[in-house]
Design an enzyme around this catalytic site. Structure first.
Site, mmCIF file in Angstrom:
data_model
loop_
_atom_site.group_PDB
_atom_site.id
_atom_site.type_symbol
_atom_site.label_atom_id
_atom_site.label_comp_id
_atom_site.label_asym_id
_atom_site.label_seq_id
_atom_site.Cartn_x
_atom_site.Cartn_y
_atom_site.Cartn_z
ATOM 1 N N SER A 1 6.295 8.177 4.615
ATOM 2 C CA SER A 1 6.088 6.766 4.311
ATOM 3 C C SER A 1 7.416 6.046 4.173
ATOM 4 O O SER A 1 8.428 6.644 3.783
ATOM 5 C CB SER A 1 5.321 6.677 2.989
ATOM 6 O OG SER A 1 5.352 5.363 2.481
ATOM 7 N N TYR B 1 4.184 9.313 -6.339
ATOM 8 C CA TYR B 1 3.649 9.372 -4.966
ATOM 9 C C TYR B 1 4.797 9.508 -3.963
ATOM 10 O O TYR B 1 4.802 10.381 -3.098
ATOM 11 C CB TYR B 1 2.808 8.115 -4.656
ATOM 12 C CG TYR B 1 2.548 7.928 -3.172
ATOM 13 C CD1 TYR B 1 1.689 8.791 -2.495
ATOM 14 C CD2 TYR B 1 3.186 6.918 -2.442
ATOM 15 C CE1 TYR B 1 1.472 8.644 -1.119
ATOM 16 C CE2 TYR B 1 2.967 6.763 -1.087
ATOM 17 C CZ TYR B 1 2.111 7.628 -0.432
ATOM 18 O OH TYR B 1 1.905 7.478 0.921
ATOM 19 N N LYS C 1 6.133 12.547 -1.113
ATOM 20 C CA LYS C 1 6.477 12.379 0.315
ATOM 21 C C LYS C 1 7.883 12.911 0.589
ATOM 22 O O LYS C 1 8.117 13.639 1.549
ATOM 23 C CB LYS C 1 6.393 10.896 0.715
ATOM 24 C CG LYS C 1 4.982 10.342 0.722
ATOM 25 C CD LYS C 1 4.135 10.998 1.788
ATOM 26 C CE LYS C 1 2.661 10.709 1.650
ATOM 27 N NZ LYS C 1 1.808 11.569 2.443
HETATM 28 P P1 NAD Z 1 -6.832 8.107 3.169
HETATM 29 O O1 NAD Z 1 -6.984 8.302 1.704
HETATM 30 O O2 NAD Z 1 -7.807 7.231 3.853
HETATM 31 O O3 NAD Z 1 -6.796 9.526 3.907
HETATM 32 C C1 NAD Z 1 -6.309 10.695 3.291
HETATM 33 C C2 NAD Z 1 -7.402 11.745 3.372
HETATM 34 O O4 NAD Z 1 -6.949 12.960 2.779
HETATM 35 C C3 NAD Z 1 -8.672 11.333 2.631
HETATM 36 O O5 NAD Z 1 -9.762 11.389 3.528
HETATM 37 C C4 NAD Z 1 -8.814 12.372 1.503
HETATM 38 O O6 NAD Z 1 -10.169 12.676 1.233
HETATM 39 C C5 NAD Z 1 -8.041 13.548 2.076
HETATM 40 N N1 NAD Z 1 -7.480 14.475 1.090
HETATM 41 C C6 NAD Z 1 -6.730 14.181 -0.006
HETATM 42 N N2 NAD Z 1 -6.393 15.310 -0.643
HETATM 43 C C7 NAD Z 1 -6.931 16.357 0.045
HETATM 44 C C8 NAD Z 1 -6.942 17.759 -0.127
HETATM 45 N N3 NAD Z 1 -6.339 18.351 -1.160
HETATM 46 N N4 NAD Z 1 -7.589 18.520 0.777
HETATM 47 C C9 NAD Z 1 -8.218 17.948 1.835
HETATM 48 N N5 NAD Z 1 -8.253 16.619 2.040
HETATM 49 C C10 NAD Z 1 -7.614 15.829 1.152
HETATM 50 O O7 NAD Z 1 -5.334 7.577 3.413
HETATM 51 P P2 NAD Z 1 -4.658 7.041 4.735
HETATM 52 O O8 NAD Z 1 -4.292 5.622 4.499
HETATM 53 O O9 NAD Z 1 -5.438 7.400 5.924
HETATM 54 O O10 NAD Z 1 -3.303 7.865 4.684
HETATM 55 C C11 NAD Z 1 -3.129 9.085 5.402
HETATM 56 C C12 NAD Z 1 -1.768 9.662 5.048
HETATM 57 O O11 NAD Z 1 -0.758 8.718 5.382
HETATM 58 C C13 NAD Z 1 -1.585 9.986 3.575
HETATM 59 O O12 NAD Z 1 -0.841 11.166 3.459
HETATM 60 C C14 NAD Z 1 -0.779 8.814 3.062
HETATM 61 O O13 NAD Z 1 0.006 9.153 1.940
HETATM 62 C C15 NAD Z 1 0.077 8.487 4.270
HETATM 63 N N6 NAD Z 1 0.527 7.095 4.294
HETATM 64 C C16 NAD Z 1 -0.387 6.087 4.195
HETATM 65 C C17 NAD Z 1 0.037 4.773 4.190
HETATM 66 C C18 NAD Z 1 -0.939 3.629 4.040
HETATM 67 O O14 NAD Z 1 -0.510 2.540 3.674
HETATM 68 N N7 NAD Z 1 -2.210 3.812 4.308
HETATM 69 C C19 NAD Z 1 1.405 4.480 4.319
HETATM 70 C C20 NAD Z 1 2.308 5.532 4.440
HETATM 71 C C21 NAD Z 1 1.861 6.845 4.427
HETATM 72 C C1 UD1 Z 2 2.412 0.016 -0.336
HETATM 73 C C2 UD1 Z 2 2.620 1.212 -1.244
HETATM 74 C C3 UD1 Z 2 3.798 2.025 -0.784
HETATM 75 C C4 UD1 Z 2 3.687 2.392 0.683
HETATM 76 C C5 UD1 Z 2 3.559 1.110 1.491
HETATM 77 C C6 UD1 Z 2 3.411 1.381 2.963
HETATM 78 C C7 UD1 Z 2 1.765 0.404 -3.375
HETATM 79 C C8 UD1 Z 2 2.126 -0.092 -4.743
HETATM 80 N N1 UD1 Z 2 2.798 0.721 -2.588
HETATM 81 O O1 UD1 Z 2 3.470 -0.868 -0.632
HETATM 82 O O2 UD1 Z 2 3.905 3.208 -1.534
HETATM 83 O O3 UD1 Z 2 4.825 3.076 1.109
HETATM 84 O O4 UD1 Z 2 2.400 0.402 1.027
HETATM 85 O O5 UD1 Z 2 2.140 1.772 3.256
HETATM 86 O O6 UD1 Z 2 0.601 0.543 -3.041
HETATM 87 N N2 UD1 Z 2 0.777 -8.322 -2.318
HETATM 88 C C9 UD1 Z 2 0.323 -9.469 -2.917
HETATM 89 N N3 UD1 Z 2 -0.922 -9.475 -3.470
HETATM 90 C C10 UD1 Z 2 -1.743 -8.384 -3.462
HETATM 91 C C11 UD1 Z 2 -1.269 -7.207 -2.843
HETATM 92 C C12 UD1 Z 2 -0.001 -7.200 -2.288
HETATM 93 O O7 UD1 Z 2 1.030 -10.476 -2.952
HETATM 94 O O8 UD1 Z 2 -2.855 -8.454 -4.004
HETATM 95 C C13 UD1 Z 2 2.104 -8.321 -1.685
HETATM 96 C C14 UD1 Z 2 3.083 -7.296 -2.236
HETATM 97 O O9 UD1 Z 2 3.820 -7.811 -3.307
HETATM 98 C C15 UD1 Z 2 3.946 -6.988 -1.011
HETATM 99 C C16 UD1 Z 2 2.977 -7.163 0.157
HETATM 100 O O10 UD1 Z 2 1.912 -7.970 -0.333
HETATM 101 O O11 UD1 Z 2 4.967 -7.941 -0.877
HETATM 102 C C17 UD1 Z 2 2.408 -5.845 0.669
HETATM 103 O O12 UD1 Z 2 1.845 -5.124 -0.427
HETATM 104 P P1 UD1 Z 2 1.047 -3.755 -0.208
HETATM 105 O O13 UD1 Z 2 0.015 -3.939 0.824
HETATM 106 O O14 UD1 Z 2 0.602 -3.304 -1.559
HETATM 107 O O15 UD1 Z 2 2.132 -2.769 0.401
HETATM 108 P P2 UD1 Z 2 3.575 -2.346 -0.160
HETATM 109 O O16 UD1 Z 2 3.930 -3.085 -1.379
HETATM 110 O O17 UD1 Z 2 4.524 -2.427 0.960
#
Ligand code: NAD
Ligand code: UD1
Length: 337
Positions: A125, A149, A153
């Site tokens: 991330s 968190y 990562k």
């Molecule tokens: P998500 O929660 O929709 O998907 C993660 C999945 O992992 C879920 O379906 C959950 O049930 C499963 N899971 C969690 N722990 C587990 C375990 N111990 N065994 C088996 N399954 C398990 O999240 P996402 O948004 O699809 O994110 C996927 C990955 O990308 C995550 O590792 C997350 O940290 C990373 N990531 C997400 C974002 C974002 O903003 N969505 C940004 C950066 C990184």
């Molecule tokens: C989130 C995660 C971060 C991850 C990143 C990329 C959190 C706290 N952090 O951060 O760990 O690496 O996504 O996936 O979840 N905002 C508002 N109002 C809201 C929600 C958000 O103004 O109700 C603003 C925030 O201040 C920020 C932007 O929108 O400026 C994006 O916020 P968000 O979607 O939560 O993502 P990140 O803060 O980038």
């Protein structure tokens, strides 16, 4: 034909990646413990692809079941999405996050090693850049952990690096995602957060659908073009395609590689509201409130390394992200329920 195990494959990014994998001709096996997702997402992917996708409800902490998966399937590689991702929850329950994300990944790697499966794509991330000093952020920028968190990562990145150092037959792609949003254009799969969303786009769509009253914009006094926080929003389908490119890269035995997956374009909170209103012809009521503690002012990627080395670029623009997020929300006002 390659067979890929997708951990966390019923989740938001996982389900979209499974769809793209199947469409690109990969055999896919999905495992997930369903702690934050439902199998309904996979049924929708099956509907979209017309293919049956094997699913196993397995927890990464259950090494026996994990081992059985690797015995039952002849796997070529793993895309590892499974993990917990709520920043606030990780501050309250750090041990839960360390155990699930870190121990879970160690278990996975041990079993991969035992079965001689040594290609892994890992979901890292942009959080590893903390409050970045320079934007756009290159992969070489300093890394840090700003919450438990983020520490999971960063720790997993180090574990995979050390694993590769100990055994050069591993191939590892660390993918640092910026802000994944949007949904497949069909509106059949999308993001289905539990409870009130913490992240901007799902909050906006729930305001638009009338489930939430108004958006709170966290801070308008940042040193950005309009005072609100700037992020690099990336369409989840572009992100999914990035994983296929990363798998192709691993087939060339690159060792350990790190890529930013972002568009390279920063958009403010107000830019997102405007794009959403324009794309969908809907008014988004909002109010400006204090900054959210821990938020960076600006965070956007330098994606040039992935552009060049993976021959990949995120092409879908912010309006498309807003259109697709809204299409999914209107077609599924209660998510997959
Ligand atoms: P998500 O929660 O929709 O998907 C993660 C999945 O992992 C879920 O379906 C959950 O049930 C499963 N899971 C969690 N722990 C587990 C375990 N111990 N065994 C088996 N399954 C398990 O999240 P996402 O948004 O699809 O994110 C996927 C990955 O990308 C995550 O590792 C997350 O940290 C990373 N990531 C997400 C974002 C974002 O903003 N969505 C940004 C950066 C990184
Ligand atoms: C989130 C995660 C971060 C991850 C990143 C990329 C959190 C706290 N952090 O951060 O760990 O690496 O996504 O996936 O979840 N905002 C508002 N109002 C809201 C929600 C958000 O103004 O109700 C603003 C925030 O201040 C920020 C932007 O929108 O400026 C994006 O916020 P968000 O979607 O939560 O993502 P990140 O803060 O980038």
């Amino acid at each position: 034909m390659q067979t890929i195990l997708v951990t966390g494959g019923t989740g938001f990014i996982g389900s979209h990646t499974v769809l793209e994998l199947v469409n690109s001709g990969f055999q896919v096996v999905v495992m997930d413990n369903l702690s934050n997702s439902k199998t309904a997402s996979l049924l929708r992917v099956e509907e979209l692809t017309g293919k049956k996708i094997p699913f196993h409800k397995v927890d990464l902490l259950d090494t026996q079941s994990l081992d059985k998966l690797f015995t039952d399937y002849d796997l070529d590689g793993v895309i590892h999405f499974a993990g917990l991702k709520a920043v606030g929850e990780s501050v309250e329950k750090p041990l839960y996050y360390y155990k699930n994300n870190i121990s879970g990944t160690v278990n996975l790697c041990e079993i991969m090693s035992k079965h001689g499966v040594k290609n892994i794509v890992f979901s890292s991330s942009a959080t590893v850049y903390g409050d970045p000093e320079i934007n756009p952020i290159p992969e070489t920028a300093p890394v840090t952990a700003v919450n438990p968190y983020g520490r999971t990562k960063l720790t997993i990145e180090y574990i995979l690096k050390e694993l590769y150092e100990s055994d050069h037959s591993w191939n590892v792609a660390l993918l640092r995602y910026f802000n994944p949003v949007g949904a497949h254009e069909s509106g059949l799969i999308g993001e289905d957060p539990t409870g009130t969303p913490n992240n901007l786009m799902p909050f906006v769509t729930q305001v638009a659908v009338g489930k939430l009253e108004k958006l709170r914009v966290f801070g308008s006094d940042y040193t950005t073009h309009d005072g609100t926080g700037v992020r690099d929003y990336i369409h989840v389908i572009d992100l999914a395609i990035g994983h296929i490119k990363a798998l192709e890269k691993l087939n060339t035995n690159p060792g350990i590689v790190t890529y930013n997956l972002g568009t390279g374009k920063g958009s403010s909170v107000l830019d997102v509201i405007t794009a959403f209103e324009k794309a969908n012809d809907i008014n988004i009521p909002y109010t400006i409130v204090d900054r959210r503690p821990g938020d960076a002012a600006v965070c956007y990627a330098d994606p040039s390394k992935a552009n060049k080395e993976l021959n990949w670029a995120a092409n879908r623009d912010l309006q498309t992200m807003c259109r697709d997020a809204w299409n999914w929300q209107t077609k599924n006002p209660k998510g997959y329920e």
